[in-house]
Design an enzyme around this catalytic site. Structure first.
Site, PDB file in Angstrom:
ATOM      1  N   HIS A 156       1.164  -1.305   0.327  1.00 45.64           N
ATOM      2  CA  HIS A 156       0.089   0.250   0.056  1.00 45.64           C
ATOM      3  C   HIS A 156       1.011   0.909  -0.339  1.00 45.64           C
ATOM      4  CE1 HIS A 156      -3.264  -2.348   1.925  1.00 45.64           C
ATOM      5  NE2 HIS A 156      -2.444  -3.251   2.124  1.00 45.64           N
ATOM      6  N   SER A 277      14.561  20.661 -16.148  1.00 47.77           N
ATOM      7  CA  SER A 277      13.458  21.293 -17.074  1.00 47.77           C
ATOM      8  C   SER A 277      13.590  22.269 -17.459  1.00 47.77           C
ATOM      9  CB  SER A 277      12.911  21.463 -15.521  1.00 47.77           C
ATOM     10  OG  SER A 277      11.754  23.069 -15.644  1.00 47.77           O
ATOM     11  N   LYS A 283      15.926  21.313 -10.841  1.00 46.73           N
ATOM     12  CA  LYS A 283      14.657  19.332 -12.009  1.00 46.73           C
ATOM     13  C   LYS A 283      15.927  18.952 -13.147  1.00 46.73           C
ATOM     14  CE  LYS A 283      11.548  18.615 -10.980  1.00 46.73           C
ATOM     15  NZ  LYS A 283       9.967  19.405 -12.108  1.00 46.73           N
ATOM     16  N   GLU A 290       9.446   7.618 -17.049  1.00 50.80           N
ATOM     17  CA  GLU A 290       7.606   8.261 -17.154  1.00 50.80           C
ATOM     18  C   GLU A 290       7.323   7.478 -18.829  1.00 50.80           C
ATOM     19  OE1 GLU A 290       6.957  12.421 -15.502  1.00 50.80           O
ATOM     20  OE2 GLU A 290       9.513  12.270 -16.029  1.00 50.80           O
TER      21      GLU A 290
END
Ligand code: ARG
Length: 465
Positions: A156, A277, A283, A290
């Site tokens: 979880h 970024s 970043k 992804e």
């Protein structure tokens, strides 16, 4: 005559209808399979006495010349080429003349396209498994030095019990092993020859289908000519295999995305597999992962698209089946791009063992406390309840479970001796799970050996189909 079927038609095809009908823009990718299939079919015709030796030689030379044109990128598609089959036949006639018209004797584009697509799918399957094995190799390489590296295991996404990083790596190895095995199994069913089914009723010229099958490397022939031209199970199955690989890669990616956040800091991606970024200079984004996660969407979509196309079809061939190719090509292309990137990102991952260790907390040994009571003869349910009370007491005091005093423990149950303090050792917790498949270092070393063995066997099955 501009089409293969022009005999009974007088008017020309509506321009938009032609564009709608043509499949050459995508099925041109079947060129190699189509030529291989035609060469074998020509040999079968000759064996059946339908071509002289000279005619066979002429057709084979012509087909070889067309293959060379494709290989050199010199094949010129003409506006009249409806699909890859008509394109090759049109060119063959240009090269060798009227004898080209004998190649299609007893053959239909229906059994031809089914054969081409199976040849294409088989080749792609083996390439795909090769790329899959590289991802597994990267996981094995990462696992190797980390059988003693502790990290929190999650259920979880909540801290659950300590596991080793190697154990986590291998948890992503086995799903991919099942995928490779599934694809090899699918390949066995794909390698059945439809050619000789004709349009739907079977070949009338005594083509020896088993010899033709052997010639093309198929293990079997399809047993019913209606089914032979209409069956696209092999496409649906391969698309399912691709979709499930997509799901597995997506789950691996999701773990790694979470592990690479500043909050976790368990792993760092190599610069070669991360991007920045355009706005925020600090970043470092896990784009590789992804995209791997995101692309699972189209892999599932392609499967659903083909199943939906198939579900209402009446018997034998219907033009709907032309819609089988683009989803298949897209899934194969998607994985062809995704797998090497995932392999590279995993292979070059930096593992931050200190951050993993720092994320362990004594509460993760609550199960071990209950197990301590079980070893003293307390039934597990009771042990679970008593340990729960200890957790609640620690929480109420604002201290860690480990810092409860001997009298705290005794106040909960006289079964808790001073030796309960010894439970609070993450390594000991790990070592206690030495069952096959468990996270103990010795068990994971055994698991690593089985994983390498499994990998070798898969490799052998791919290299010698
Ligand atoms: N382009 C067609 C396909 O991909 C080839 C088979 C055409 N057969 C036919 N009877 N029109 O399915």
């Amino acid at each position: 005559m501009s089409t293969l079927w022009g005999g009974r038609f007088s008017g020309a095809l509506d321009a938009q209808m032609k564009q709608f009908n043509d499949s050459i823009s995508f099925d041109i990718r079947l060129w190699e399979a189509d030529i291989t299939g035609s060469m074998a079919y020509a040999r079968a015709l000759a064996r059946a006495g339908l071509l002289t030796d000279d005619e066979l030689r002429t057709l084979l030379d012509g087909l070889a010349a067309i293959r060379a044109e494709f290989a050199q990128g010199a094949f010129a598609v003409q506006p009249t080429d409806e699909d890859i089959h008509t394109a090759v036949e049109r060119r063959l006639k240009e090269l060798v003349g009227e004898v080209a018209g004998k190649l299609h004797t007893g053959r239909s584009r229906n059994d031809q396209v089914a054969t081409d697509l199976r040849l294409f799918a088989l080749k792609a399957t083996y390439e795909l498994i090769g790329a899959l094995l590289k991802v597994q190799e990267a996981l094995l390489t990462q696992a190797e030095p980390h059988t003693e590296t502790l990290m929190p295991g999650y259920t979880h996404l909540q801290r659950a019990q300590p596991v080793s990083f190697a154990h986590w790596c291998l948890s992503h190895f086995w799903p991919l092993a099942r995928d490779a095995d599934r694809m090899l199994d699918c390949a066995r069913r794909t390698a059945a020859l439809p050619l000789g089914s004709g349009a739907l009723a079977g070949n009338p010229f005594g083509i020896a289908r088993h010899a033709l099958a052997r010639d093309l490397g198929f293990h079997a022939i399809t047993q019913n000519s209606i089914d032979g031209v209409g069956d696209r199970d092999f496409v649906a199955e391969l698309l399912f295999d691709c979709a499930l690989i997509g799901v597995h890669l997506s789950q691996l990616a999701e773990d790694l995305i979470v592990f690479s956040t500043a909050e976790f800091g368990f792993v760092t991606f190599d610069d070669a597999f991360a991007t920045g970024s355009s706005l925020m200079p600090q970043k470092k984004n896990p784009d590789a992962m992804e995209l791997a996660r995101g692309k699972s969407g189209r892999l599932i979509g392609n499967l659903v698209s083909v199943l939906t196309m198939l579900k209402g079809l009446p018997m034998a061939y219907n033009k709907d089946l032309q819609e089988d190719k683009e989803p298949l090509f897209d899934s194969l292309d998607t994985l062809r791009l995704t797998l090497p990137v995932v392999a590279g990102a995993v292979r070059t991952l930096r593992v931050n063992a200190e951050r993993m260790a720092a994320a362990l907390e004594p509460a993760m040994l609550a199960t071990d406390v209950a197990e301590y009571l079980v070893r003293k003869g307390v039934p597990f349910r009771e042990a679970h309840h008593l340990t729960g009370r200890a957790v609640a007491l620690a929480e109420q005091r604002g201290i860690s479970l480990q810092d409860l005093t001997p009298s705290d423990w005794r106040s909960i149950s006289p079964q808790f001796g001073t030796d309960v303090a010894q439970v609070f050792d993450f390594r000991q917790s790990l070592a206690s799970r030495a069952v096959d498949g468990g996270t103990a270092p010795e068990a994971v070393r055994r698991q690593l050996r089985s994983a390498r063995q499994e990998w070798m066997q898969l490799k052998q099955r791919v290299d010698t189909p």
